[in-house]
Design a protein around this motif. Structure first.
Motif, PDB file in Angstrom:
ATOM      1  N   THR A  76       1.015  -1.078  -0.068  1.00 53.73           N
ATOM      2  CA  THR A  76       0.036   0.183  -0.305  1.00 53.73           C
ATOM      3  C   THR A  76       0.987   1.294   0.097  1.00 53.73           C
ATOM      4  N   GLY A  77       0.277   2.362  -0.372  1.00 56.29           N
ATOM      5  CA  GLY A  77       1.283   3.500  -0.229  1.00 56.29           C
ATOM      6  C   GLY A  77       0.528   4.724  -0.960  1.00 56.29           C
ATOM      7  N   TYR A  93      -2.094  10.673   3.977  1.00 59.43           N
ATOM      8  CA  TYR A  93      -3.243   9.815   4.370  1.00 59.43           C
ATOM      9  C   TYR A  93      -2.988   8.337   4.097  1.00 59.43           C
ATOM     10  N   GLY A  94      -2.807   8.297   2.746  1.00 65.02           N
ATOM     11  CA  GLY A  94      -2.441   7.035   2.323  1.00 65.02           C
ATOM     12  C   GLY A  94      -1.112   6.345   2.556  1.00 65.02           C
ATOM     13  N   VAL A  95      -0.273   7.170   3.035  1.00 66.90           N
ATOM     14  CA  VAL A  95       1.155   6.545   3.606  1.00 66.90           C
ATOM     15  C   VAL A  95       0.823   5.994   5.033  1.00 66.90           C
ATOM     16  N   TYR A 182      -1.618  -4.169  -4.927  1.00 68.79           N
ATOM     17  CA  TYR A 182      -1.415  -2.646  -4.455  1.00 68.79           C
ATOM     18  C   TYR A 182      -2.590  -2.107  -4.114  1.00 68.79           C
ATOM     19  N   PHE A 183      -2.870  -1.613  -2.897  1.00 66.18           N
ATOM     20  CA  PHE A 183      -3.916  -0.852  -2.507  1.00 66.18           C
ATOM     21  C   PHE A 183      -3.488   0.464  -2.252  1.00 66.18           C
ATOM     22  N   GLU A 184      -4.358   1.406  -2.497  1.00 62.76           N
ATOM     23  CA  GLU A 184      -4.208   3.132  -2.123  1.00 62.76           C
ATOM     24  C   GLU A 184      -5.422   3.604  -1.649  1.00 62.76           C
ATOM     25  N   THR A 185      -5.115   4.155  -0.364  1.00 62.47           N
ATOM     26  CA  THR A 185      -6.333   4.726   0.211  1.00 62.47           C
ATOM     27  C   THR A 185      -6.203   6.213   0.069  1.00 62.47           C
ATOM     28  N   HIS A 186      -7.071   7.113  -0.242  1.00 60.38           N
ATOM     29  CA  HIS A 186      -6.873   8.590  -0.614  1.00 60.38           C
ATOM     30  C   HIS A 186      -8.142   9.252  -0.342  1.00 60.38           C
TER      31      HIS A 186
END
Ligand code: URP
Ligand code: URP
Lengths: 406, 406
Positions: A76-77, A93-95, A182-186
């Motif tokens: 994730t990143g 936030y994603g990191v 791969y996941f990314e929160t945003h």
């Protein structure tokens, strides 16, 4: 479940580096402040027992071993560089959500089969150096390390030199690094979730975009003595194209987008008919065929305006990203996690580009959106609710666990 | 007849002061260069035997006595300050044509009954200090000396201090000075004479003008994630008003004018929907009733756009000059002189403001236009033909003689 207070506290701590008076953050890529932000996050990662690798473009990977380290990591990143008038959440936030996932796994002493990695990518914003999403772009081979190194800021400083200077030009070859998923929160960066009063946006795809520069050249002349019929008013001709950009987008709902964001008028004097107008065009759609139709319709319209007005009109495409559908398995992992946790949810197509679109070229990928206040980002007043950030992080935890397996 | 070569030589000599690389002139009001220009012209006037008076706003009057000095002088004049990217002829021609008239009268040993005066007015251009036409405006009482003295340039320097510094704050009270009649020769600053292939423009009137600042406030938002229906795009709303400005002018031919010359977009970023747009509006007409109708139609249109769009739209009138018809006797004097000399001619309404509109508040006034290349002024490439300048100066000579009597 993750620890929402700890996540919030880390976000606020990182936001102090480059904090602006209006409550935003200015931490441009590869500046001293970026170095301070990087050092802080890397320090937290080491405290959490993660091992750090840095690649030649300055992407940082923070790894928690699995029980089977032959498996490619579930990653994730996002990014920690900001816009010049940026906010506390975009990228950061994603990191930090990734870091919070790791801290939670540590607290609960959960071992995953595949390793877990938290990445932050260099220069996502593209404010100081173009192209945008530079670190992830080099990582997936979209453009070369040399191209990226040669990029210059307005003062002529290069990415290569600045990476060296802040100590983040690592040894690892970009992309020399398998990814399992791969996941990314945003934050959403749009108003859709807030409007619909939902907490989690499941992101099936990211829109494609075409960027253009348009230059209309007429003849500058005095606003008083020049009769209307003898004018070559570059602004008046430009307004027709500006309106058509929006009309085209409106013809392709719900995912057509058309924006003129930047306009420069020459000589820009109250009593001089504009002799030249430069403006940008931004067209987007989640469907590449429709995006191409929009492109064609715009060119045809401009051809018409050119012959009707007799003015010189130049149009150049300066960027193009195709739409990026995310992998069904990752999208489902996000959907399942959301359902399990009982959050209100809807699908939200991402209108903005993210590092995830480059990661998606290498591995199954997916994204998780949370609402941001009034849909505003790239602005010092960017804001988000702690409970929404916590919810998004919980979804990330469970989606990653589905892929990494306990 | 006047000496065209001498007129041209003086124009070229004066144009050296502040000459730009592109062949134009940059001699802003009350700068060191303006002082040099003033000194040169005043020196020439003294050589020609004229007496000099300077008033408190720096207007300079160069007088040739008549046989009856109780009569108010027949005056001609213009200005020698220029735009930042100005030309050699705008204003300068009117002053040096006046000087050439005097030199010719001297050569021919002609005595006039009324005295002759050549004036140059301070800060006509308004580029460094607003308001425009400052010297003639104070002279005729349109605004006060105190207002003019307080005007500041971008560096905060005032008109009062700068006048003192260059030694042109004279003792005479502005306006304390009768005028019998006023003539001004000027390049047309428009394409009408050239288009019609005529040498002399008889100017029956100067158009009235209304200047406005318009500010449209929407909501800045990211160009990708913000659906078309949820936007408050300040630029799109602005383009409707920009187009209407021209449409209104087109509804009132031949003397309606409508121009948007200045536009500023915020934040002016390629992928941000504009949150605010500021732009100028310039409406003109030679008929004050029609100018007012244009004004009303614009306000009504803006009211409609405001309620349709829901955006905030502010509109403020920042300047207004009523149309200025010139005195029939002065217009006839110009017409008669042109006929006597056999030049091709037509009437040309002035679209631009001139010092003559203020002089016209105090005395019968008239203007003489000559063609300029492609109608261009306020530009370093401004150009005019020596034979046209000579013709205009001959018309000036004979028109002044008609009023001053031999
Ligand atoms: N996330 C983001 O703002 N990306 C910048 C490129 C874009 O305009 O989509
Ligand atoms: N002559 C001239 O350019 N005057 C400036 C004011 C105007 O725009 O008419």
């Amino acid at each position: 479940k993750i620890n929402g207070d700890r996540l919030w506290a880390s976000l606020m701590e990182l936001a102090k580096i480059g904090a602006t008076e209006k409550g935003g953050v200015k931490r441009l890529a590869l500046t001293d402040l970026d170095k301070q932000g990087r050092d802080l996050v890397v320090g937290w990662a080491k405290d959490a027992g993660l091992s750090i690798t840095i690649d030649q473009i300055g992407n940082v990977f923070m790894r928690r071993d699995g029980t089977n380290n032959a498996l490619p990591p579930v990653m994730t990143g996002s990014h920690i560089d900001t816009q010049p008038t940026g906010g506390k959440f975009d990228g950061n936030y994603g990191v930090l959500a990734g870091l919070e996932v790791v801290r939670t796994l540590n607290d609960l002493q959960i071992k995953t089969e595949a390793p877990i990695e938290v990445a932050f990518w260099t220069n996502e914003e593209g404010s100081r150096f173009v192209p945008v999403m530079m670190g992830s772009g080099v990582f997936c081979g979209a453009f070369s390390l040399e191209t990226a190194y040669a990029a210059k800021d307005v003062d002529g400083k290069t990415v290569g030199d600045e990476l060296e200077r802040i100590g983040y030009k690592g040894p690892q070859v970009p992309g020399d690094h398998p990814i399992g998923a791969y996941f990314e929160t945003h934050i959403e960066q749009g108003p859709v979730l807030e409007d619909a009063d939902k907490v989690i946006g499941v992101v099936p795809a990211v829109m494609g975009l075409s960027w253009y520069d348009c230059v209309v050249t007429g003849m500058e002349a005095h606003a008083g003595p020049t009769p209307m019929g003898l004018r070559k008013d570059a602004l008046q001709v430009s307004t027709r194209i500006m309106q058509e950009v929006v009309a085209i987008a409106n013809r392709y709902p719900p995912y057509g987008r058309g924006t003129v964001g930047m306009v420069q008028v020459f000589p820009n004097s109250r009593n001089v008919i504009p002799g030249e107008v430069k403006f940008s065009i931004d067209l987007r759609n989640v469907n590449d065929e429709l995006l191409n139709t929009m492109h064609e319709e715009m060119l045809a319209f401009i051809d018409n305006v050119r012959s009707e007005s007799g003015l010189k009109i130049e149009i150049e495409r300066v960027s193009y990203y195709p739409p990026c559908p995310f992998h069904p398995e990752c999208v489902d992992a996000v959907r399942n996690a959301t359902a399990k946790l009982g959050y209100s949810t809807m699908d939200v197509v991402s209108g903005a580009g993210h590092d995830a679109i480059y990661a998606a070229r290498l591995a199954p990928a997916g994204m998780i959106f949370v609402p941001c206040k009034d849909g505003i980002s790239h602005n010092e007043i960017e804001d988000a609710k702690a409970e929404h950030l916590e919810a998004g992080c919980n979804v990330l935890l469970h989606a990653m666990l589905e892929r990494a397996r306990i």
